[in-house]
Design a protein around this motif. Structure first.
Motif, short mmCIF file in Angstrom:
data_model
loop_
_atom_site.label_atom_id
_atom_site.label_comp_id
_atom_site.label_asym_id
_atom_site.label_seq_id
_atom_site.Cartn_x
_atom_site.Cartn_y
_atom_site.Cartn_z
N ARG A 364 -28.65 2.59 3.65
CA ARG A 364 -28.03 3.15 4.86
C ARG A 364 -26.50 3.15 4.72
NH1 ARG A 364 -28.89 -0.39 10.03
NH2 ARG A 364 -27.41 -1.67 8.86
N GLU A 365 -25.96 2.05 4.22
CA GLU A 365 -24.51 1.94 4.07
C GLU A 365 -23.99 3.00 3.10
OE1 GLU A 365 -20.84 0.10 5.00
OE2 GLU A 365 -22.84 -0.29 5.83
N THR A 366 -24.68 3.15 1.96
CA THR A 366 -24.25 4.11 0.95
C THR A 366 -24.39 5.55 1.43
OG1 THR A 366 -24.74 2.67 -0.92
CG2 THR A 366 -24.78 5.02 -1.34
N LEU A 367 -25.55 5.88 1.97
CA LEU A 367 -25.81 7.26 2.38
C LEU A 367 -24.93 7.68 3.55
CD1 LEU A 367 -29.69 7.18 2.01
CD2 LEU A 367 -28.06 8.35 0.50
N THR A 368 -24.64 6.74 4.45
CA THR A 368 -23.71 7.06 5.54
C THR A 368 -22.34 7.41 4.98
OG1 THR A 368 -24.86 5.59 7.10
CG2 THR A 368 -22.59 6.15 7.61
N LYS A 369 -21.90 6.64 3.98
CA LYS A 369 -20.61 6.92 3.34
C LYS A 369 -20.63 8.26 2.62
CE LYS A 369 -18.21 3.15 4.27
NZ LYS A 369 -19.08 2.54 5.27
N VAL A 370 -21.77 8.64 2.07
CA VAL A 370 -21.87 9.95 1.40
C VAL A 370 -21.63 11.07 2.41
CG1 VAL A 370 -23.41 11.56 0.22
CG2 VAL A 370 -23.41 9.14 -0.42
N PHE A 371 -22.29 10.98 3.57
CA PHE A 371 -22.10 12.01 4.60
C PHE A 371 -20.65 12.02 5.09
CE2 PHE A 371 -26.75 11.80 4.89
CZ PHE A 371 -27.06 13.14 5.00
N TYR A 372 -20.07 10.83 5.27
CA TYR A 372 -18.67 10.78 5.70
C TYR A 372 -17.76 11.43 4.66
CZ TYR A 372 -19.86 7.41 9.40
OH TYR A 372 -20.38 6.79 10.51
N SER A 373 -18.04 11.18 3.38
CA SER A 373 -17.20 11.76 2.33
C SER A 373 -17.27 13.28 2.33
CB SER A 373 -17.62 11.23 0.95
OG SER A 373 -18.88 11.74 0.56
N LEU A 374 -18.41 13.81 2.77
CA LEU A 374 -18.58 15.26 2.90
C LEU A 374 -18.06 15.76 4.24
CD1 LEU A 374 -22.20 15.38 1.43
CD2 LEU A 374 -20.17 16.38 0.36
N GLN A 375 -17.41 14.86 4.99
CA GLN A 375 -16.87 15.12 6.32
C GLN A 375 -17.94 15.61 7.29
OE1 GLN A 375 -12.91 16.74 6.64
NE2 GLN A 375 -12.51 16.47 4.46
N ASP A 376 -19.15 15.09 7.09
CA ASP A 376 -20.26 15.34 8.00
C ASP A 376 -20.48 14.05 8.78
OD1 ASP A 376 -22.60 15.79 9.33
OD2 ASP A 376 -23.78 16.39 7.58
N MET A 377 -19.83 13.93 9.93
CA MET A 377 -19.90 12.71 10.73
C MET A 377 -21.06 12.75 11.73
SD MET A 377 -17.25 11.46 9.31
CE MET A 377 -15.73 11.94 8.49
N LYS A 378 -21.54 13.95 12.04
CA LYS A 378 -22.54 14.10 13.09
C LYS A 378 -23.94 13.69 12.64
CE LYS A 378 -20.05 17.74 15.58
NZ LYS A 378 -20.09 19.14 16.10
N THR A 379 -24.28 13.96 11.37
CA THR A 379 -25.63 13.63 10.90
C THR A 379 -25.91 12.13 10.98
OG1 THR A 379 -25.74 15.56 9.44
CG2 THR A 379 -27.21 13.73 8.94
N PRO A 380 -25.02 11.25 10.47
CA PRO A 380 -25.27 9.81 10.64
C PRO A 380 -25.32 9.39 12.11
CG PRO A 380 -23.61 10.19 8.95
CD PRO A 380 -23.83 11.51 9.64
N LEU A 422 -31.97 9.40 6.25
CA LEU A 422 -30.69 9.85 5.68
C LEU A 422 -30.90 10.41 4.27
CD1 LEU A 422 -28.12 7.09 6.77
CD2 LEU A 422 -28.16 9.49 7.49
N LEU A 423 -31.77 9.75 3.51
CA LEU A 423 -32.07 10.24 2.16
C LEU A 423 -32.73 11.61 2.21
CD1 LEU A 423 -31.83 9.18 -0.77
CD2 LEU A 423 -34.19 8.39 -0.58
N PHE A 424 -33.66 11.77 3.15
CA PHE A 424 -34.33 13.06 3.32
C PHE A 424 -33.34 14.14 3.74
CE2 PHE A 424 -36.13 15.97 6.52
CZ PHE A 424 -37.02 16.68 5.72
N LEU A 425 -32.45 13.83 4.68
CA LEU A 425 -31.47 14.81 5.16
C LEU A 425 -30.44 15.16 4.09
CD1 LEU A 425 -30.85 13.40 8.76
CD2 LEU A 425 -32.10 15.48 8.14
N LEU A 426 -30.10 14.20 3.23
CA LEU A 426 -29.17 14.47 2.15
C LEU A 426 -29.76 15.49 1.18
CD1 LEU A 426 -26.47 13.79 0.72
CD2 LEU A 426 -27.71 12.02 -0.54
#
Length: 505
Positions: A364-380, A422-426
């Protein structure tokens, strides 16, 4: 940063965190030595808790947002533009924080009453006066987090991690030299003195990669983007706090000692999170942001695969080890004085439930950071909202069947759901991210862990040692040895890669 430097930096940061725990323990021991268990310490505890509770989530959220934006400007614009953005954030956000501090100074008595309504008049007044001193730490914390984010983008991880030593050192020195003259007020002044030392240290370290300029532009589009993106991040970050509050509320209706048992078990689990998850997550986030800013999805995929594989290789056997030796771990940590065998039994059961979610918390910690790095804050944020709803349902049902263990299991199941979704959504939303390497590693790691589990559990039931520490030590040696052999036999790719990075000059 190469994967080799990633592993080495993670190890060093983990060691710094471990030393930080020891220094923090020394600090607590010194406070206990001079002030004991008293109303003064209660007042001081509330005075340093209020700023943390009110602003820790906000500061972490701002740091999470500025890392990808600063990376984008640094790699796609110019360093001057990127530094200007950070300077504007510091000036504008810092001004807002100072205004809020003034308002809280005026209403400090009401804040103390809200957080500690049971204080008598004397303790309330003392805590209010201490709070008026410690409120300044909010400003230090915000600026510190912004500069640490900048340093992380420039791949400086070890130096920022050392800043906690300055905070504790300033506090310790102030208490030792001023306690006889000022009493518990010395601890409040020490909190601010330590914070000022920490921000001075971070500023000096950051000056090597960042140049501050006095810029006030509340209409700046990048500042507005920061504020807009910070809102869903604040919500996502606050989920853990909301879950903790829900757990304490439900536990208060169960047997006496439920809340304390949850707290003790969670403390041990938090140590694993700090040592094995936080250090890696701190380092990989700016690396993800760098790859995203450069639009290099192959590099991003490689970094995600390596991080998830490394987490799995370390944490999967650790979870099984904790399950096996949970009583011994609790005994070594807490079994003293009135913490009797019954307390060990109940806390160990909760630790076993909490640790089931350890691997998924890392995901969860890693995948949340992945979305943030892609500037996708809404999905998490949306995922966290669904997660808290599930957690509420589990907390309102499982305890009636399993007692207080249902609360710990509910936390673990929620982490499992959030991470897998989060893994599925990524994979669904960013098809350029391929996870074949991670999936290949998971198969071999799972088989190696199963072999280790059989051997370790067999050892646990055959060996009847009287010394708890010796039992833990021998069990750890047996488990690590068997697991290492299993990784070699099943040819786990990440083991070879990690080993090569460790010995690489």
């Amino acid at each position: 940063m190469s994967s080799s430097k990633l592993v080495k930096s993670s190890i060093i940061v983990s060691i710094i965190l471990a030393i930080g725990y020891l220094v923090s323990f020394v600090k607590e021991s010194i406070i206990a030595n001079y002030f004991g268990v008293s109303a003064d310490v209660d007042a001081y505890t509330i005075a340093i808790t209020i700023p943390v509770v009110l602003f820790s989530i906000v500061t972490v959220s701002i740091r999470s947002v500025i890392v990808p934006i600063y990376s984008d400007l640094l790699y796609n614009k110019t360093k001057d533009v990127a530094d200007g953005f950070i300077s504007n954030v510091i000036c504008c956000v810092g001004t807002i924080i100072l205004v809020l501090i003034v308002l809280m100074e005026l209403s400090a008595g009401y804040l103390t009453l809200f957080f500690a309504p049971g204080f008598d008049t004397v303790t309330h007044d003392l805590s209010t006066n201490l709070l008026r001193i410690t409120l300044l730490s909010i400003f230090f914390t915000v600026i510190n987090d912004v500069l640490v984010g900048v340093l992380n983008v420039h791949k400086r991880f070890i130096a920022p991690a050392c800043s906690v030593f300055f905070l504790n050192l300033g506090l310790i020195l102030t208490i030792v030299f001023l306690h006889s003259q000022y009493g518990i007020i010395a601890a409040a002044f020490g909190y601010i003195f330590g914070g000022s030392l920490s921000i001075l240290y971070i500023s000096l370290v950051a000056s090597k990669v960042y140049r501050f300029r006095l810029i006030f532009n509340f209409k700046d589009k990048f500042l507005r983007r920061t504020m807009k993106q910070a809102i869903p991040v604040v919500w996502s970050t606050s989920i853990a706090e909301v879950n903790a509050v829900i757990n304490r509320v439900i536990a208060s209706f169960l047997f006496v000692g439920s809340i304390s048992a949850l707290s003790y078990a969670n403390k041990i689990n938090s140590i694993f999170i700090s040592f094995f998850i936080t250090a890696v997550a701190t380092i990989v986030y700016p690396l993800y942001a760098e790859s995203s800013a450069k639009k290099d999805m192959d590099q991003l995929s490689h970094r995600i695969n390596f991080t998830l594989s490394l987490y799995t290789m370390i944490l999967m056997p650790l979870v099984l080890g904790v399950l096996c030796f949970r009583k011994e771990l609790v005994s070594v940590a807490f079994a003293r004085g009135v913490f009797d065998a019954a307390a060990v039994e109940s806390t160990a059961a909760l630790l076993g439930c909490y640790c089931l979610g350890l691997l998924f918390m890392s995901f969860r910690e890693t995948l949340t950071k992945v979305f943030y790095s892609l500037q996708d804050m809404k999905t998490p944020a949306r995922n966290a909202t669904i997660g808290i709803l599930i957690n509420v349902v589990l907390n309102l049902t499982l305890p009636f069947v399993l007692g207080v263990k249902g609360l710990a299991l509910g936390t673990s199941f929620t982490a499992m759901f959030i991470s897998l979704r989060l893994l599925f959504l990524l994979k669904k939303n960013y098809q350029q991210v391929q996870l074949d390497y991670f999936q290949k590693n998971v198969i071999g790691i799972t088989f190696a862990t199963l072999v280790m589990t059989v051997i370790v559990f067999a050892f646990y039931y055959i060996y009847h040692g009287t010394n708890t520490i010796v039992t833990l030590g021998i069990g750890a040696v047996v488990g690590i040895g068997v697991y290492g052999i299993g990784l070699l036999l099943f040819r786990v790719p990440v083991l070879k890669q990690a080993f090569q990075m460790m010995i690489k000059k």
